[in-house]
Design a protein around this motif. Structure first.
Motif, short mmCIF file in Angstrom:
data_model
loop_
_atom_site.label_atom_id
_atom_site.label_comp_id
_atom_site.label_asym_id
_atom_site.label_seq_id
_atom_site.Cartn_x
_atom_site.Cartn_y
_atom_site.Cartn_z
N GLN A 155 -6.57 2.13 -4.07
CA GLN A 155 -7.24 0.99 -3.43
C GLN A 155 -6.31 0.25 -2.49
OE1 GLN A 155 -10.59 -0.38 -3.79
NE2 GLN A 155 -9.81 -1.42 -1.98
N ILE A 156 -6.74 0.08 -1.24
CA ILE A 156 -5.95 -0.69 -0.28
C ILE A 156 -6.43 -2.14 -0.28
CG2 ILE A 156 -5.44 1.34 1.13
CD1 ILE A 156 -7.55 0.34 3.14
N GLU A 157 -5.62 -2.99 0.25
CA GLU A 157 -5.94 -4.41 0.35
C GLU A 157 -6.57 -4.69 1.72
OE1 GLU A 157 -5.55 -6.68 -2.07
OE2 GLU A 157 -4.78 -5.09 -3.37
N PRO A 158 -7.40 -5.72 1.83
CA PRO A 158 -7.99 -6.04 3.13
C PRO A 158 -6.94 -6.26 4.23
CG PRO A 158 -9.14 -7.22 1.40
CD PRO A 158 -7.94 -6.56 0.76
N GLU A 159 -5.80 -6.80 3.86
CA GLU A 159 -4.77 -7.05 4.87
C GLU A 159 -3.98 -5.80 5.25
OE1 GLU A 159 -3.32 -8.40 0.80
OE2 GLU A 159 -5.09 -8.81 2.01
N ASP A 160 -4.24 -4.65 4.62
CA ASP A 160 -3.53 -3.41 4.93
C ASP A 160 -3.98 -2.75 6.22
OD1 ASP A 160 -1.91 -3.54 2.67
OD2 ASP A 160 -3.26 -2.30 1.45
N MET B 146 0.83 -1.18 0.00
CA MET B 146 0.00 0.00 0.00
C MET B 146 0.88 1.25 0.00
SD MET B 146 -2.27 1.70 2.95
CE MET B 146 -0.80 1.74 3.88
N THR B 147 0.52 2.18 -0.84
CA THR B 147 1.24 3.44 -0.93
C THR B 147 0.30 4.56 -0.51
OG1 THR B 147 2.53 2.61 -2.78
CG2 THR B 147 2.47 4.99 -2.49
N SER B 148 0.66 5.26 0.55
CA SER B 148 -0.14 6.40 0.96
C SER B 148 0.65 7.67 0.71
CB SER B 148 -0.54 6.30 2.43
OG SER B 148 0.60 6.34 3.26
N ARG B 149 -0.09 8.75 0.48
CA ARG B 149 0.53 10.04 0.20
C ARG B 149 -0.09 11.08 1.14
NH1 ARG B 149 -0.26 9.60 -6.31
NH2 ARG B 149 1.10 7.82 -6.60
N HIS B 150 0.76 11.68 1.94
CA HIS B 150 0.28 12.66 2.92
C HIS B 150 0.03 14.02 2.28
CE1 HIS B 150 0.51 10.66 6.86
NE2 HIS B 150 1.30 9.83 6.19
N LEU B 151 -1.16 14.57 2.57
CA LEU B 151 -1.47 15.94 2.19
C LEU B 151 -1.24 16.87 3.38
CD1 LEU B 151 -3.33 14.08 0.17
CD2 LEU B 151 -4.08 16.35 -0.49
N ASP C 137 -4.17 -3.72 9.35
CA ASP C 137 -3.26 -3.88 10.48
C ASP C 137 -2.06 -2.94 10.34
OD1 ASP C 137 -4.80 -5.78 11.83
OD2 ASP C 137 -3.87 -7.45 10.74
N ALA C 138 -1.51 -2.84 9.14
CA ALA C 138 -0.37 -1.96 8.91
C ALA C 138 -0.76 -0.50 9.09
CB ALA C 138 0.21 -2.19 7.51
N LEU C 139 -1.97 -0.15 8.68
CA LEU C 139 -2.44 1.22 8.87
C LEU C 139 -2.53 1.56 10.36
CD1 LEU C 139 -5.20 1.38 6.13
CD2 LEU C 139 -3.06 2.69 6.18
N ALA C 140 -3.07 0.64 11.14
CA ALA C 140 -3.16 0.85 12.59
C ALA C 140 -1.77 0.98 13.19
CB ALA C 140 -3.95 -0.28 13.24
N GLN C 141 -0.86 0.12 12.77
CA GLN C 141 0.53 0.17 13.28
C GLN C 141 1.22 1.48 12.88
OE1 GLN C 141 2.41 -3.42 11.94
NE2 GLN C 141 1.18 -4.71 13.30
N ALA C 142 0.83 2.04 11.75
CA ALA C 142 1.41 3.31 11.29
C ALA C 142 0.81 4.51 12.00
CB ALA C 142 1.23 3.45 9.78
N GLY C 143 -0.20 4.28 12.84
CA GLY C 143 -0.78 5.35 13.63
C GLY C 143 -2.10 5.90 13.14
N LEU D 68 -6.74 8.12 6.82
CA LEU D 68 -6.39 7.71 5.47
C LEU D 68 -7.69 7.56 4.69
CD1 LEU D 68 -3.94 6.22 3.63
CD2 LEU D 68 -5.71 4.49 3.78
N ALA D 69 -7.76 8.20 3.53
CA ALA D 69 -8.90 8.03 2.62
C ALA D 69 -8.40 7.38 1.35
CB ALA D 69 -9.54 9.38 2.31
N TYR D 70 -9.22 6.50 0.78
CA TYR D 70 -8.80 5.83 -0.45
C TYR D 70 -9.93 5.71 -1.45
CZ TYR D 70 -11.03 1.42 0.98
OH TYR D 70 -11.94 0.45 1.33
N CYS D 71 -9.53 5.57 -2.71
CA CYS D 71 -10.43 5.29 -3.83
C CYS D 71 -9.59 4.52 -4.85
CB CYS D 71 -11.03 6.59 -4.39
SG CYS D 71 -9.82 7.80 -4.93
N ARG D 72 -9.91 4.58 -6.11
CA ARG D 72 -9.14 3.81 -7.09
C ARG D 72 -7.70 4.31 -7.19
NH1 ARG D 72 -7.14 3.99 -11.85
NH2 ARG D 72 -8.03 5.99 -12.37
N SER D 73 -7.53 5.63 -7.30
CA SER D 73 -6.19 6.19 -7.45
C SER D 73 -5.80 7.14 -6.34
CB SER D 73 -6.08 6.94 -8.78
OG SER D 73 -6.89 8.11 -8.74
N GLY D 74 -6.76 7.55 -5.53
CA GLY D 74 -6.53 8.56 -4.50
C GLY D 74 -7.02 9.94 -4.91
#
Length: 137
Positions: A15-20, A1-6, A22-28, A91-97
């Motif tokens: 689009q994030i994966e269902p398994e992402d 998963m690639t996130s981009r901070h605004l 846990d990593a999102l929670a760990q990232a804060g 974190l908000a997601y859609c197809r491309s962000g």
């Protein structure tokens, strides 16, 4: 998963994966906004499945579908409400962000200078220049 901070407390992602989750929670992150309509995705990415995975990871989850080209003022207001009520990074997601970044940008109009919003988008890899008249208006 690639996130981009605004901002330090807000990021968008494709689009994030269902398994992402846990990593999102760990990232804060504390909150996830799903802007992808269920009609666009495979069953494993539908909002009910993603909400379940988010809950298991201890994340707040909001389904706010945005159909491409149909982002309206009610959705922008709801997006802003979710951000304002969040207890931590979102974190908000859609197809491309892009839809998520656009909803954020329009929700910031009037509170942040237009150039700051546009720069945040550009620095995150999103060209929001077409929103400039609305952000300045």
């Amino acid at each position: 998963m690639t996130s981009r901070h605004l901002t330090p407390d807000f990021a968008v992602a494709p689009q994030i994966e269902p398994e992402d989750f846990d990593a999102l929670a760990q990232a804060g992150f504390t909150t996830v906004i799903d802007n992808r309509p269920d009609a666009e995705v495979e069953p494993t990415y539908r909002s009910d499945m993603m909400a379940e995975r988010a809950a298991r990871a201890g994340l707040s989850y909001h389904y706010l579908p945005i159909v491409p080209g149909q982002l309206g003022p009610d959705q922008v207001a709801r997006f802003r409400e979710i951000l304002d009520s969040s207890t931590g990074p979102v974190l908000a997601y859609c197809r491309s962000g892009t839809r998520s970044a656009t909803a954020w940008a329009l929700g910031q109009a009037g509170d942040r200078p237009a150039d700051e919003i546009l720069t945040a988008g550009r620095n995150a890899g999103y060209d929001l220049s077409h929103l400039a008249p609305m952000l300045r208006g």
